[in-house]
Design an enzyme around this catalytic site. Sequence first.
Site, PDB file in Angstrom:
ATOM      1  N   THR A   1       0.820  -1.219   0.000  1.00 48.30           N
ATOM      2  CA  THR A   1       0.000   0.000   0.000  1.00 48.30           C
ATOM      3  C   THR A   1       0.850   1.262   0.000  1.00 48.30           C
ATOM      4  O   THR A   1       0.614   2.188  -0.781  1.00 48.30           O
ATOM      5  CB  THR A   1      -0.934   0.007   1.228  1.00 48.30           C
ATOM      6  OG1 THR A   1      -1.808  -1.122   1.133  1.00 48.30           O
ATOM      7  CG2 THR A   1      -1.766   1.276   1.272  1.00 48.30           C
TER       8      THR A   1
ATOM      9  N   GLN B   1      -5.852  -1.043  -2.499  1.00 50.57           N
ATOM     10  CA  GLN B   1      -5.512   0.250  -1.900  1.00 50.57           C
ATOM     11  C   GLN B   1      -4.679   1.063  -2.885  1.00 50.57           C
ATOM     12  O   GLN B   1      -3.818   0.517  -3.579  1.00 50.57           O
ATOM     13  CB  GLN B   1      -4.703   0.058  -0.604  1.00 50.57           C
ATOM     14  CG  GLN B   1      -5.449  -0.687   0.495  1.00 50.57           C
ATOM     15  CD  GLN B   1      -5.190  -2.184   0.468  1.00 50.57           C
ATOM     16  OE1 GLN B   1      -4.842  -2.749  -0.566  1.00 50.57           O
ATOM     17  NE2 GLN B   1      -5.371  -2.832   1.605  1.00 50.57           N
TER      18      GLN B   1
ATOM     19  N   ASP C   1      -7.688   4.432   0.866  1.00 51.94           N
ATOM     20  CA  ASP C   1      -6.354   4.872   1.300  1.00 51.94           C
ATOM     21  C   ASP C   1      -5.811   6.041   0.473  1.00 51.94           C
ATOM     22  O   ASP C   1      -4.654   6.025   0.051  1.00 51.94           O
ATOM     23  CB  ASP C   1      -5.354   3.700   1.276  1.00 51.94           C
ATOM     24  CG  ASP C   1      -5.685   2.631   2.309  1.00 51.94           C
ATOM     25  OD1 ASP C   1      -6.670   2.801   3.033  1.00 51.94           O
ATOM     26  OD2 ASP C   1      -4.955   1.634   2.391  1.00 51.94           O
TER      27      ASP C   1
ATOM     28  N   ASP D   1     -11.056   4.230   4.706  1.00 49.67           N
ATOM     29  CA  ASP D   1      -9.835   4.612   5.450  1.00 49.67           C
ATOM     30  C   ASP D   1      -9.033   5.653   4.672  1.00 49.67           C
ATOM     31  O   ASP D   1      -7.806   5.560   4.574  1.00 49.67           O
ATOM     32  CB  ASP D   1      -8.943   3.378   5.707  1.00 49.67           C
ATOM     33  CG  ASP D   1      -9.704   2.251   6.395  1.00 49.67           C
ATOM     34  OD1 ASP D   1     -10.681   2.533   7.102  1.00 49.67           O
ATOM     35  OD2 ASP D   1      -9.317   1.076   6.214  1.00 49.67           O
TER      36      ASP D   1
ATOM     37  N   ARG E   1     -11.962   4.126  12.124  1.00 51.08           N
ATOM     38  CA  ARG E   1     -11.770   2.757  12.599  1.00 51.08           C
ATOM     39  C   ARG E   1     -10.462   2.724  13.392  1.00 51.08           C
ATOM     40  O   ARG E   1      -9.506   3.423  13.055  1.00 51.08           O
ATOM     41  CB  ARG E   1     -11.659   1.790  11.413  1.00 51.08           C
ATOM     42  CG  ARG E   1     -12.840   1.830  10.461  1.00 51.08           C
ATOM     43  CD  ARG E   1     -12.965   0.534   9.682  1.00 51.08           C
ATOM     44  NE  ARG E   1     -11.946   0.331   8.665  1.00 51.08           N
ATOM     45  CZ  ARG E   1     -11.650  -0.865   8.145  1.00 51.08           C
ATOM     46  NH1 ARG E   1     -12.280  -1.958   8.570  1.00 51.08           N
ATOM     47  NH2 ARG E   1     -10.734  -0.981   7.203  1.00 51.08           N
TER      48      ARG E   1
END
EC number: 3.1.1.11
Length: 407
Positions: free
Chosen positions: A165, A200, A223, A244, A305
């Site tokens: 990522t 991601q 991401d 996220d 999260r």
Amino acid sequence: MPIKPVLTTLIALLSIILALYTIQLPSSRSLSSIATTIGALAKYSTFFGHKHHHHHHHHHHHHHYHHHEPIKCCEKWTSRLRHQYKTSLVLTVDLHGCGNFSNVQSAIDVVPDLSSSKTLIIVNSGSYREKVTVNENKTNLVIQGRGYQNTSIEWNDTAKSAGNTADSFSFVVFAANFTAYNISFKNNAPEPDPGEADAQAVALRIEGDQAAFYGCGFYGAQDTLLDDKGRHFFKECFIQGSIDFIFGNGRSLYQDCTINSIAKGNTSGVTGSITAQGRQSEDEQSGFSFVNCKIDGSGEILLGRAWGAYATVVFSNTYMSGIITPEGWNNWGDSTKEKTVTFGEHKCYGPGADYKERVLFGKQLTDSEASSFIDVSFIDGDEWLRHTNIVSEHTSKDIGDDLIGFY
């Protein structure tokens, strides 16, 4: 249409044509300079007027560029900017070759290593398709675009194509004291479905300390913004993603930003999350604070999260549309994290800010609890931030007026 207005229009047109014939025409040289000026003005007016037409910019007027010696036409302009920005070196990037460079990485590569004075790189309108690295030696770099909807740096790696990522970035900063104005960072990889593996795709990864972003855009899905480590400031930025999409272990203040979810809507509950903050222990001084922001878009999304056991995220005085789920926060499948995370809201408003059904580990903060998060002291900004905002006394309009002397 009645006949009378048609006749009036025809007569008016004829009289204009006659008038043009009787006026002595200027020389072709001055005509071309008039055309060039009009070209620059037209381009500039789209910058401040109809922002959404930015994708036309780099098709127009480049046939005039050969009338100019770029260095000649910008001497006066760069000296004015150098004074205004307190920079020692000004570099320009333009897709059509009217700057010093035609891509951003080439300009970054000539920035003096470990410079104690600032280098300014001005990037003209256009989509620069390149994967860019600001290595740790390129300190004190300032990048200035022509508006986040006009100037963008774009790539399309994913965790799969890049191997992980973190390396899927379109733009990464390892150097300290990096500042960006009015430019976008995009990852154009397709938006994944929730749970899809290795999809991601990071637009910007920031690992340098004391970085600031003013009026910038960050576009991706899962991401988008890897706010990895260091103290960072985001002011009036536009941040888009789905899952996220602001994540990492940075210590960052997001002020007056627009957070735009593109998460898919579905009937089975949560489809996205704004933050995944990575603080792992009490000793780590990291966290994300959002002040006076606006959350909107699509999907059913969480505020955050618990990626790290001590994840720290606070939203203050922020508008939350109905896309925020009633529970608000998630423990990442580990209930032990509920005792150690700091998930806070303070004086937020809008349909998504209703906290009646929030999880118990999501707190409504008092003024005194929120006070350490809500101003620049959260990122020790009183020490370093004024050095980044080197054009605070000028609006972006004024900067634009200076730029027009060059383009």
